[in-house]
Design an enzyme around this catalytic site. Structure first.
Site, PDB file in Angstrom:
ATOM      1  N   LYS A  26       6.557  -1.825   1.742  1.00 45.45           N
ATOM      2  CA  LYS A  26       5.547  -1.305   2.412  1.00 45.45           C
ATOM      3  C   LYS A  26       4.328  -2.384   2.408  1.00 45.45           C
ATOM      4  O   LYS A  26       3.354  -2.010   1.296  1.00 45.45           O
ATOM      5  CB  LYS A  26       5.115   0.188   1.865  1.00 45.45           C
ATOM      6  CG  LYS A  26       4.269   0.729   2.982  1.00 45.45           C
ATOM      7  CD  LYS A  26       4.096   2.136   2.468  1.00 45.45           C
ATOM      8  CE  LYS A  26       3.160   3.085   3.154  1.00 45.45           C
ATOM      9  NZ  LYS A  26       3.510   3.372   4.396  1.00 45.45           N
TER      10      LYS A  26
ATOM     11  N   LEU B  13      11.133   1.260   7.137  1.00 43.67           N
ATOM     12  CA  LEU B  13      10.464   1.561   6.009  1.00 43.67           C
ATOM     13  C   LEU B  13      11.203   2.903   5.365  1.00 43.67           C
ATOM     14  O   LEU B  13      11.623   3.859   5.931  1.00 43.67           O
ATOM     15  CB  LEU B  13       9.052   2.090   6.062  1.00 43.67           C
ATOM     16  CG  LEU B  13       8.205   2.426   4.770  1.00 43.67           C
ATOM     17  CD1 LEU B  13       7.983   1.227   3.956  1.00 43.67           C
ATOM     18  CD2 LEU B  13       6.995   3.224   5.187  1.00 43.67           C
TER      19      LEU B  13
ATOM     20  N   GLU C  49      11.714   2.107  14.490  1.00 45.18           N
ATOM     21  CA  GLU C  49      10.830   3.424  14.045  1.00 45.18           C
ATOM     22  C   GLU C  49       9.779   3.593  14.740  1.00 45.18           C
ATOM     23  O   GLU C  49       9.446   2.400  15.737  1.00 45.18           O
ATOM     24  CB  GLU C  49      10.551   2.996  12.327  1.00 45.18           C
ATOM     25  CG  GLU C  49      10.042   1.923  12.144  1.00 45.18           C
ATOM     26  CD  GLU C  49       9.828   1.504  10.476  1.00 45.18           C
ATOM     27  OE1 GLU C  49       9.942   2.476   9.976  1.00 45.18           O
ATOM     28  OE2 GLU C  49       9.708   0.429  10.070  1.00 45.18           O
TER      29      GLU C  49
ATOM     30  N   TYR D  69       0.608  -1.246   0.034  1.00 38.17           N
ATOM     31  CA  TYR D  69      -0.075  -0.197   0.165  1.00 38.17           C
ATOM     32  C   TYR D  69       0.946   1.134  -0.173  1.00 38.17           C
ATOM     33  O   TYR D  69       2.188   1.303   0.307  1.00 38.17           O
ATOM     34  CB  TYR D  69      -1.010   0.063   1.179  1.00 38.17           C
ATOM     35  CG  TYR D  69      -0.357   0.528   2.442  1.00 38.17           C
ATOM     36  CD1 TYR D  69      -0.660   1.588   3.083  1.00 38.17           C
ATOM     37  CD2 TYR D  69       0.469  -0.554   3.289  1.00 38.17           C
ATOM     38  CE1 TYR D  69      -0.018   1.784   4.281  1.00 38.17           C
ATOM     39  CE2 TYR D  69       1.126  -0.295   4.453  1.00 38.17           C
ATOM     40  CZ  TYR D  69       0.834   1.134   4.816  1.00 38.17           C
ATOM     41  OH  TYR D  69       1.220   1.626   6.068  1.00 38.17           O
TER      42      TYR D  69
END
Length: 284
Positions: A148, A204, A180, A33
């Protein structure tokens, strides 16, 4: 009011939008996505999101479902049809529907779905003035966080852990170092330098991250891409996160410890100003 959504070539009222129960995105989280923000009716960082989409799909042996120019027009049409001034456009591409089997189907027909969310005042979020509080949690996600994918269960669990602790988000920790946030990249400001984890399979490759670091370097700010610990973050002058939906958001507390003065710091505030100014100028 019903939104117009996009499903496999058709623009439909959301009530009429359907995806097969055999879709591999539903059965195996076999999909990726992207989220593109919208400011003043303009798409922000769209080329970067399109490039990352192609990369994520390629890592899963999938192809781009439509050319980039067509993808841009689909985004624009949904923004227009739904009257989005400030908001978000979500895109999901899965391998498509096939009888349940762990092995990839030989000739899948991919599923592509897009929808919008209106977020009035996105650039003037109250949390940008107050700052956010985070907790630290163990990073229990899979090892390819650079793709992702739609596998977002553990980040959702992390959000709920933070909510239960009376905080806004969680920073994930692996081997003693921050990877993260649950849906964002993490930063600290130490001795005047912006510090954030280097790119790799552990995090990411944020599109907003890339833009913010570019703007920081152009503004003659020092940037260090390296791991950091929660203890180092708690002792830093500032902390903040970046994402497509939050832009640059200050972090003022980590695991109950105040960061810096406990208020949004000058580096995060300035980077947010620059990012929003540049994004409004360059939006498509």
């Amino acid at each position: 009011m019903s939104r117009t959504v996009y499903v496999n070539g058709d623009y439909l009222p959301e009530e009429e939008a359907k995806v097969s129960v055999f879709d591999r995105g539903f059965l195996f989280a076999d999909g990726v996505y992207e989220v593109t923000s919208v400011l003043g009716g303009k798409l922000i960082d769209f080329p970067g999101h399109a490039r990352r989409l192609a990369r994520s799909l390629g890592e899963l042996d999938m192809k781009m479902p439509v050319p980039e120019d067509d993808l841009l027009e689909i985004h624009r049409e949904l923004v227009r049809a739904n009257g989005i001034g400030d908001g978000l456009v979500y895109l999901q591409v899965t391998r498509g529907a096939a009888d349940r089997d762990f092995a990839y189907p030989e000739h899948p027909v991919q599923t592509m779905v897009l929808f919008t969310q209106a977020k009035p005042g996105l650039a003037d979020a109250p949390m940008a003035r107050s700052g956010m509080k985070v907790i630290s949690i163990e990073d229990q996600r899979w090892g390819r966080r650079d793709i992702k994918t739609v596998q977002l269960l553990y980040p959702s669990m992390g959000k709920m852990m933070a909510k239960a602790a009376g905080c806004d988000d969680a920073w994930m920790v692996e081997d003693g170092h921050v990877t993260e946030g649950t849906s964002n990249n993490a930063y600290i400001v130490k001795d005047g330098a912006i510090v954030t984890r280097q790119l790799g399979t552990e995090i990411l490759h944020g599109i907003t991250r890339a833009a913010v670091l570019r703007f920081a370097r152009e503004a003659q700010m020092k940037v260090e891409e390296r791991p950091f610990t929660i203890a180092e973050a708690q002792q830093a002058e500032e902390a903040f996160i970046t994402s497509a939906s939050a832009f640059v958001m200050p972090v003022v507390e980590i695991d109950g410890e105040k960061v810096g003065t406990g208020t949004p710091g000058p580096v995060a505030r300035r980077l947010r100003e620059i990012y929003i100014e540049e994004s409004r100028r360059a939006g498509v």
